[in-house]
Scaffold this active site. Structure first.
Site, short mmCIF file in Angstrom:
data_model
loop_
_atom_site.label_atom_id
_atom_site.label_comp_id
_atom_site.label_asym_id
_atom_site.label_seq_id
_atom_site.Cartn_x
_atom_site.Cartn_y
_atom_site.Cartn_z
N ASP A 43 24.08 9.20 -27.67
CA ASP A 43 24.26 9.24 -26.42
C ASP A 43 26.13 9.72 -27.10
O ASP A 43 26.49 8.55 -28.36
CB ASP A 43 23.59 8.56 -25.76
CG ASP A 43 24.18 7.06 -25.53
OD1 ASP A 43 24.58 6.75 -26.84
OD2 ASP A 43 23.88 6.36 -24.94
N THR A 58 22.41 0.18 -26.63
CA THR A 58 21.86 -1.53 -26.37
C THR A 58 21.01 -0.60 -27.06
O THR A 58 20.02 -1.32 -28.24
CB THR A 58 21.44 -1.64 -24.89
OG1 THR A 58 19.90 0.04 -24.37
CG2 THR A 58 21.85 -1.70 -24.12
N HIS A 100 4.38 -2.33 -40.40
CA HIS A 100 2.78 -3.32 -40.17
C HIS A 100 2.33 -1.81 -38.95
O HIS A 100 1.63 -1.47 -39.09
CB HIS A 100 2.95 -4.21 -39.12
CG HIS A 100 2.53 -5.70 -40.12
ND1 HIS A 100 3.17 -7.34 -39.14
CD2 HIS A 100 3.06 -6.30 -40.99
CE1 HIS A 100 3.35 -7.63 -40.10
NE2 HIS A 100 3.45 -7.18 -41.55
N CYS A 110 22.04 4.34 -28.83
CA CYS A 110 22.78 4.74 -27.27
C CYS A 110 23.55 2.69 -27.63
O CYS A 110 23.12 1.98 -28.79
CB CYS A 110 22.03 4.78 -26.30
SG CYS A 110 20.65 3.59 -26.31
N HIS A 121 -3.80 -3.10 -39.69
CA HIS A 121 -2.96 -2.47 -39.61
C HIS A 121 -3.34 -0.85 -39.10
O HIS A 121 -2.88 -0.65 -38.22
CB HIS A 121 -1.28 -2.04 -40.17
CG HIS A 121 -0.79 -3.96 -40.45
ND1 HIS A 121 -0.92 -4.57 -39.30
CD2 HIS A 121 -0.88 -4.18 -42.09
CE1 HIS A 121 -0.27 -5.96 -39.84
NE2 HIS A 121 -0.47 -6.02 -41.37
#
Ligand code: TXA
Ligand code: MG
Length: 503
Positions: A368, A427, A458, A425, A494
């Site tokens: 964004d 955060t 993993h 973005c 995994h």
């Protein structure tokens, strides 16, 4: 457990051995047996304990469904529906033979056998001993290929023994198998028939019987990211111990490239191997050169491929190159297996003078306004490091909605247009949530390099999310480098856990 080895050699004595094997299967034990494609590791398909034992013996994730082998078409109706009648048409045309079909399952088949799916894979092999064994076992034998997970499917009883000795009750040794690659799998549960695994029965042959046969896209593009419909196709199969790359291009260019690379490896003291053809094998210089047969004879190539991969393992070859094969007809099955063995490493050489054009990995980007500037830096870094970037927006710092761009990038990855993706973005949180809503996406929000590495190892994360307000430019590029520089570990635990996410 002591594994009994019994020979099947076409004499009347076979009958007693097969009946013995049938008794073992009825009692819940496991028997490896030859089919016309590869050796199978059989258990009673209607007994959940037998299926559990198969997974254990193979070291295979239990979400990876098994093929149920029958000895007559009429027996299919007890375990599966054929609502469209397409199953019957294919059975009439190709059974007994190397074709597996996926049909809606009935309750008679335990979920353990189908890895929790409500569909079941059925196949009627043409190998006479296999069919007699299935009859002796009560009619329904679940059988994956008789290799341990990650090894090529076995084409001889010797190879079965290498993987399974001490883990199963019996191995029936019927010599070398005929075809050498696993059966074609066609999914009949959707609107159109879809080939999930190419094999001896080709798309063209299927199209003579059914209309509109499609090829599962992930097969040819072969990225580990799209969601293959046959769960087994998502695991890295057939992996040799050494590094394998496929080299494609004009013959002489391929020859000189491979010879050059092998010479470099020799200087480093690495043991090299080449998969060539009868036409070229004599011209390679490597520690071990093997011909898969004449280029014109695809059946011969299919027949020797897995043997050769195993031989390289036994010889301790560290670096391998293979010529490429046509991806038409039976070649499609050959290239599919070869690409998997190579982890999709293809080196493409162009006409004039061996200029090397490594296939670039395509990365989808989305941000964004808050992530826009950092995204530009990331794109610059990626392009400098040989990646191809596809930017799904946004295209400025003007305020916009992160879901629009996060979703576009995630869909590009999920559909296989791009192999991996990065979303940014302020955060990183909102845009990672959006990406993870798209099926098949495992998007990891990372703010340090350790997490970036571990999520690849993993979780086989296929997207990276970052917060431009959380990490600075240098740390962001470090995270990108750690993310792209790390391979999925491939460890069974995994893979199993990822399977549970996707389920
Ligand atoms: O030639 C062959 O098919 C050999 C011989 C022994 O018959 N068998 C074999 O089985 O190759 P296996 O388990 O190695 O491969 C079976 C493949 C897996 O990729 C699995 O995910 C897929 O078939 N499969 C099985 N049941 C399925 C289902 N219900 N829907 C989608 N894929 C399925
Ligand atoms: Mg297999």
């Amino acid at each position: 457990m002591k594994t009994i080895l019994e020979k099947i050699d076409g004499t009347p004595a076979d009958e007693e051995r097969i009946l013995h094997a049938g008794r073992i299967l009825r009692a819940g034990g496991l028997v490896a047996f030859p089919t016309e494609t590869v050796y199978g590791l059989g258990g009673d398909a209607l007994n959940p304990d037998s299926s559990r034992k198969i997974y254990e013996a193979k070291g295979r994730p239990s979400d990876n469904p098994l093929i149920v082998h029958v000895c007559r078409w009429e027996d299919v109706s007890y375990i599966a529906e054929d609502p469209t009648g397409r199953g019957k048409l294919l059975a009439d045309a190709f059974w007994p033979g190397p074709l597996t079909m996926i049909l809606p399952k009935k309750d008679t088949v335990p979920m353990e056998t189908t890895g929790g799916l409500d569909t079941v894979a059925v196949r009627l092999p043409s190998h006479p001993a296999a069919r007699r064994l299935i009859r002796a076992a009560g009619g329904y034998v679940a059988a994956p290929s008789a290799n341990t997970s990650g090894k090529p499917s076995p084409t001889t009883a010797q190879y079965v023994a290498e993987d399974m000795d001490g883990r199963i009750e019996m191995i029936l040794d019927g010599g070398t198998v005929g075809i050498g690659l696993e059966s074609t799998i066609v999914d009949l549960t959707g609107k159109r028939p879809v080939i999930l695994r190419p094999g001896y029965v080709t798309q063209r042959m299927l199209e003579e019987v059914l209309e509109g046969v499609e090829l599962d896209r992930t097969i040819l593009e072969g990225n580990a990211v799209g969601r293959p419909k046959a769960p087994g196709m998502k695991y890295r199969h057939y992996a040799p111990k050494g590094d394998l790359a496929i080299v494609e291009g004009p013959v002489d260019t391929v020859l000189s490239y491979i010879n050059g690379q092998c010479a470099l490896c020799a200087e480093k003291g690495e043991k090299t191997g080449v998969i060539g053809t009868d036409e070229t094998a004599g011209r390679y210089r490597a520690d071990s050169v093997k011909s898969v047969g004449s280029r014109a004879d695809e059946e011969a190539i299919a027949h020797s491929l897995y043997r050769i991969l195993r031989e390289f393992d036994d010889e301790g070859v560290q670096v391998m190159y293979s010529e490429a094969f046509s991806s038409d007809g039976m070649g499609q099955a050959i290239m599919n297996r070869l690409l998997k063995a190579a982890g999709h490493r293809v080196i493409r050489l162009d006409e004039d003078g061996a200029r090397r054009m490594e296939e670039k990995m395509k990365i989808a980007l989305g941000s964004d306004h808050g992530g826009y500037e950092l995204k530009k830096e990331v794109i610059r870094w990626l392009e400098e490091h040989g990646y191809e970037c596809v930017d799904y927006g946004c295209n400025s710092t003007a305020s916009c909605d992160y879901p629009d761009f996060g979703r576009a990038a995630a869909e590009a990855v999920a559909s296989g247009v791009c192999e991996k993706g990065i979303v940014i973005c302020t955060t990183g949180i909102g845009i990672s949530i959006v990406a993870n809503k798209v099926k098949g996406i495992r998007c990891a929000l990372c703010a340090d390099t350790v997490t970036a590495r571990l999520t690849r190892e993993h979780n086989d994360a296929n997207m990276l999310a970052m917060g431009a307000g959380i990490v600075g430019r240098n740390l962001a590029l470090g995270i990108v480098e750690a993310f792209f520089g790390t391979e999925f570990s491939g460890e069974e635990k995994h893979a199993r856990r990822i399977g549970k996410i996707e389920a």
